[in-house]
Design a protein around this motif. Sequence first.
Motif, PDB file in Angstrom:
ATOM      1  N   GLY A  86      55.046  91.345  67.162  1.00 33.43           N
ATOM      2  CA  GLY A  86      53.879  90.474  67.218  1.00 33.43           C
ATOM      3  C   GLY A  86      53.819  89.679  68.505  1.00 33.43           C
ATOM      4  O   GLY A  86      52.748  89.513  69.105  1.00 33.43           O
ATOM      5  N   LEU A  87      54.959  89.182  68.945  1.00 29.42           N
ATOM      6  CA  LEU A  87      55.017  88.425  70.193  1.00 29.42           C
ATOM      7  C   LEU A  87      54.648  89.312  71.379  1.00 29.42           C
ATOM      8  O   LEU A  87      53.899  88.901  72.264  1.00 29.42           O
ATOM      9  CB  LEU A  87      56.401  87.810  70.387  1.00 29.42           C
ATOM     10  CG  LEU A  87      56.585  86.950  71.627  1.00 29.42           C
ATOM     11  CD1 LEU A  87      55.636  85.760  71.628  1.00 29.42           C
ATOM     12  CD2 LEU A  87      58.033  86.467  71.709  1.00 29.42           C
ATOM     13  N   ALA A  88      55.135  90.544  71.381  1.00 30.09           N
ATOM     14  CA  ALA A  88      54.797  91.471  72.470  1.00 30.09           C
ATOM     15  C   ALA A  88      53.294  91.736  72.491  1.00 30.09           C
ATOM     16  O   ALA A  88      52.671  91.739  73.562  1.00 30.09           O
ATOM     17  CB  ALA A  88      55.572  92.780  72.309  1.00 30.09           C
ATOM     18  N   ALA A  89      52.687  91.924  71.315  1.00 26.07           N
ATOM     19  CA  ALA A  89      51.242  92.150  71.249  1.00 26.07           C
ATOM     20  C   ALA A  89      50.476  90.921  71.738  1.00 26.07           C
ATOM     21  O   ALA A  89      49.474  91.046  72.447  1.00 26.07           O
ATOM     22  CB  ALA A  89      50.834  92.502  69.816  1.00 26.07           C
ATOM     23  N   LEU A  90      50.939  89.737  71.357  1.00 25.24           N
ATOM     24  CA  LEU A  90      50.289  88.504  71.802  1.00 25.24           C
ATOM     25  C   LEU A  90      50.362  88.365  73.321  1.00 25.24           C
ATOM     26  O   LEU A  90      49.366  88.041  73.981  1.00 25.24           O
ATOM     27  CB  LEU A  90      50.934  87.289  71.136  1.00 25.24           C
ATOM     28  CG  LEU A  90      50.437  85.921  71.623  1.00 25.24           C
ATOM     29  CD1 LEU A  90      48.956  85.738  71.311  1.00 25.24           C
ATOM     30  CD2 LEU A  90      51.267  84.807  71.016  1.00 25.24           C
ATOM     31  N   ILE A  91      51.524  88.632  73.897  1.00 23.85           N
ATOM     32  CA  ILE A  91      51.698  88.525  75.350  1.00 23.85           C
ATOM     33  C   ILE A  91      50.778  89.519  76.062  1.00 23.85           C
ATOM     34  O   ILE A  91      50.116  89.173  77.047  1.00 23.85           O
ATOM     35  CB  ILE A  91      53.176  88.729  75.738  1.00 23.85           C
ATOM     36  CG1 ILE A  91      53.989  87.513  75.278  1.00 23.85           C
ATOM     37  CG2 ILE A  91      53.336  88.965  77.236  1.00 23.85           C
ATOM     38  CD1 ILE A  91      55.481  87.711  75.343  1.00 23.85           C
ATOM     39  N   MET A  92      50.690  90.749  75.540  1.00 24.24           N
ATOM     40  CA  MET A  92      49.798  91.737  76.156  1.00 24.24           C
ATOM     41  C   MET A  92      48.343  91.291  76.066  1.00 24.24           C
ATOM     42  O   MET A  92      47.576  91.416  77.033  1.00 24.24           O
ATOM     43  CB  MET A  92      49.977  93.106  75.499  1.00 24.24           C
ATOM     44  CG  MET A  92      51.287  93.773  75.857  1.00 24.24           C
ATOM     45  SD  MET A  92      51.387  95.474  75.268  1.00 24.24           S
ATOM     46  CE  MET A  92      51.816  95.215  73.562  1.00 24.24           C
TER      47      MET A  92
END
Length: 157
Positions: A86-92
Amino acid sequence: AMVDVCRQSSYGYDQRAEVLGTSGMIATDNVYPNTAKIYKNSFTGNADMPYDFFLSRYNEAYVTETVAFCESLVNDSPVPCTGQDGLAALIMALAADKSAEENRWVSFQEVVKSVYCEDPLHCETLPMDVFPEGFQPSGDPRDLLLPDVDAQKVAAV
């Protein structure tokens, strides 16, 4: 890497994707009501337009992820998508938004450095000029995550 996004293309809602690598490639196409294609002198392509609403296009994915999430709750097992996912998706998403807004390339690292968390449940993005010299965040997004509860369960056994 390059991402080209347009939500208002003249030929309809288009969600194709290609990822090219040194060892191969993967490509996805739009989701259509059927697989029929037309081939003639004046036109070559799908017989129908792609689904035009995200719930129609990705219904199977939404149902599958909901079932998997409910099964993990019922069976007390790990969820398929972690907080790190989820954090990776948010950063992207934040990087893509900033790139569109500023019309420039934005690295994920730049976004990570702009996230401030009071604690793992309360995070926000800040302009980089709010940090005094030498006090910018470290840049490791894993520092923003809560401990992995499932990993802790396995380690305790």
